[in-house]
Design an enzyme around this catalytic site. Structure first.
Site, PDB file in Angstrom:
ATOM      1  N   ASP A  27      29.175  68.426  12.844  1.00 55.50           N
ATOM      2  CA  ASP A  27      30.621  68.372  13.012  1.00 55.50           C
ATOM      3  C   ASP A  27      31.206  69.069  11.792  1.00 55.50           C
ATOM      4  O   ASP A  27      30.723  68.874  10.678  1.00 55.50           O
ATOM      5  CB  ASP A  27      31.107  66.929  13.106  1.00 55.50           C
ATOM      6  CG  ASP A  27      32.513  66.875  13.677  1.00 55.50           C
ATOM      7  OD1 ASP A  27      32.765  67.529  14.716  1.00 55.50           O
ATOM      8  OD2 ASP A  27      33.390  66.197  13.100  1.00 55.50           O
ATOM      9  N   TYR A  80      39.414  79.462  11.600  1.00 55.93           N
ATOM     10  CA  TYR A  80      40.292  79.725  10.460  1.00 55.93           C
ATOM     11  C   TYR A  80      39.741  80.816   9.522  1.00 55.93           C
ATOM     12  O   TYR A  80      40.283  81.027   8.444  1.00 55.93           O
ATOM     13  CB  TYR A  80      40.505  78.427   9.665  1.00 55.93           C
ATOM     14  CG  TYR A  80      41.170  77.321  10.466  1.00 55.93           C
ATOM     15  CD1 TYR A  80      42.558  77.164  10.450  1.00 55.93           C
ATOM     16  CD2 TYR A  80      40.420  76.450  11.251  1.00 55.93           C
ATOM     17  CE1 TYR A  80      43.173  76.157  11.180  1.00 55.93           C
ATOM     18  CE2 TYR A  80      41.025  75.431  11.993  1.00 55.93           C
ATOM     19  CZ  TYR A  80      42.398  75.297  11.955  1.00 55.93           C
ATOM     20  OH  TYR A  80      43.002  74.302  12.687  1.00 55.93           O
ATOM     21  N   GLY A 132      25.515  79.743  20.636  1.00 56.71           N
ATOM     22  CA  GLY A 132      25.390  80.361  19.312  1.00 56.71           C
ATOM     23  C   GLY A 132      24.723  79.418  18.326  1.00 56.71           C
ATOM     24  O   GLY A 132      23.834  79.810  17.561  1.00 56.71           O
TER      25      GLY A 132
HETATM   26  P1  IMP Z   1      32.925  72.205  15.533  1.00 58.61           P
HETATM   27  O1  IMP Z   1      32.322  71.333  14.490  1.00 58.61           O
HETATM   28  O2  IMP Z   1      32.020  73.312  15.958  1.00 58.61           O
HETATM   29  O3  IMP Z   1      33.535  71.432  16.661  1.00 58.61           O
HETATM   30  O4  IMP Z   1      34.131  72.964  14.826  1.00 58.61           O
HETATM   31  C1  IMP Z   1      35.349  72.327  14.577  1.00 58.61           C
HETATM   32  C2  IMP Z   1      36.439  73.317  14.219  1.00 58.61           C
HETATM   33  O5  IMP Z   1      36.410  73.526  12.812  1.00 58.61           O
HETATM   34  C3  IMP Z   1      36.314  74.688  14.819  1.00 58.61           C
HETATM   35  O6  IMP Z   1      36.908  74.770  16.069  1.00 58.61           O
HETATM   36  C4  IMP Z   1      37.094  75.506  13.805  1.00 58.61           C
HETATM   37  O7  IMP Z   1      38.458  75.325  14.002  1.00 58.61           O
HETATM   38  C5  IMP Z   1      36.786  74.853  12.496  1.00 58.61           C
HETATM   39  N1  IMP Z   1      35.646  75.493  11.850  1.00 58.61           N
HETATM   40  C6  IMP Z   1      34.425  74.944  11.639  1.00 58.61           C
HETATM   41  N2  IMP Z   1      33.611  75.815  11.027  1.00 58.61           N
HETATM   42  C7  IMP Z   1      34.334  76.939  10.850  1.00 58.61           C
HETATM   43  C8  IMP Z   1      34.029  78.211  10.275  1.00 58.61           C
HETATM   44  O8  IMP Z   1      32.918  78.507   9.805  1.00 58.61           O
HETATM   45  N3  IMP Z   1      35.024  79.100  10.286  1.00 58.61           N
HETATM   46  C9  IMP Z   1      36.243  78.853  10.796  1.00 58.61           C
HETATM   47  N4  IMP Z   1      36.587  77.708  11.340  1.00 58.61           N
HETATM   48  C10 IMP Z   1      35.636  76.737  11.366  1.00 58.61           C
END
Ligand code: IMP
Length: 213
Positions: free
Chosen positions: A75, A171, A18
């Site tokens: 991140d 979230y 994605g």
């Molecule tokens: P990553 O940076 O893709 O590893 O995301 C880290 C974590 O942050 C995700 O698994 C979600 O729990 C949370 N997160 C990051 N961006 C979003 C968002 O746009 N909506 C909801 N949760 C988010």
């Protein structure tokens, strides 16, 4: 003067399809193509830093060094004010149900949102009733010669209970962005993508690194 990206190809330090699609769309108008870390068989490093920016830099650096191409990594996570910025870099970990700590382990964001609500309840009992929060995204572009640049984006809002809406991920059903009375879970994804923390960080990156100036 901010360094511009002159290379025509960059690697996305993520195995998430994605994200790859979203970023490829974003940089295509600038004549840049994107390959994923997966396509190049690059391994994902452990996120050992203590900040979003630190982890984004770490991931981009590793991918740039291994591939010899400029690398982009992000991140992101949720920072709740009354929880002193938690879950923060542990946003995904709060959803783990198998305690493995491994990327790709079992995750349940219902459990993670319940934990946020429980901890907010504990704070409220002590008089700290602030329900404000922000999603944060750090985006790092690293060059193989050791240079790198990092941008941080955010979207501010508040945590609601019970969670509402079926769109998005993580979230989203518990987060109501400022200026709206619906959660990210209820918002049309196209709309979310224009106001999100990720959009904010990308706009900064594009303005500084891609647009001719
Ligand atoms: P990553 O940076 O893709 O590893 O995301 C880290 C974590 O942050 C995700 O698994 C979600 O729990 C949370 N997160 C990051 N961006 C979003 C968002 O746009 N909506 C909801 N949760 C988010």
């Amino acid at each position: 003067m901010q360094r511009r990206l002159t290379e025509e190809k960059l690697v996305l330090a993520s195995h998430n399809a994605g994200k790859l699609r979203e970023i490829a769309d974003l940089v295509r108008p600038y004549g840049v193509t994107v390959v994923s870390a997966g396509e190049l068989n690059l391994s994902e490093p452990e996120e050992t830093e203590t900040s979003f920016s630190g982890n984004a830099i770490l991931k981009a650096r590793v991918a740039a060094d291994a591939s010899g191409l400029p690398a982009l990594a992000d991140d992101s996570g949720l920072a709740v004010t009354a929880l002193d910025g938690q879950p923060g870099i542990f946003s995904a970990r709060w959803a783990e149900t198998d305690g493995s700590g491994a990327a790709g382990g079992k995750r349940n964001f219902g459990v993670a949102m319940e934990r946020v609500e429980r901890e907010l309840g504990e704070q409220a009992a002590g008089g700290r009733t602030d329900r404000s929060a922000r999603f944060v995204c750090a985006l790092c572009l690293a060059w193989p010669d050791g240079d790198q640049v990092v941008f941080e984006g955010e979207v501010r809002g508040r945590m609601v209970w019970p969670p509402r809406g079926l769109h998005g991920f993580g979230y989203d059903p518990m987060f109501e962005p400022d200026g709206y009375d619906i959660t990210f879970g209820e918002m049309n994804p196209d709309k979310k993508h224009t106001i999100s923390h990720r959009a904010d960080a990308f706009q900064k990156l594009v303005a500084e690194v891609f647009e001719a100036g």
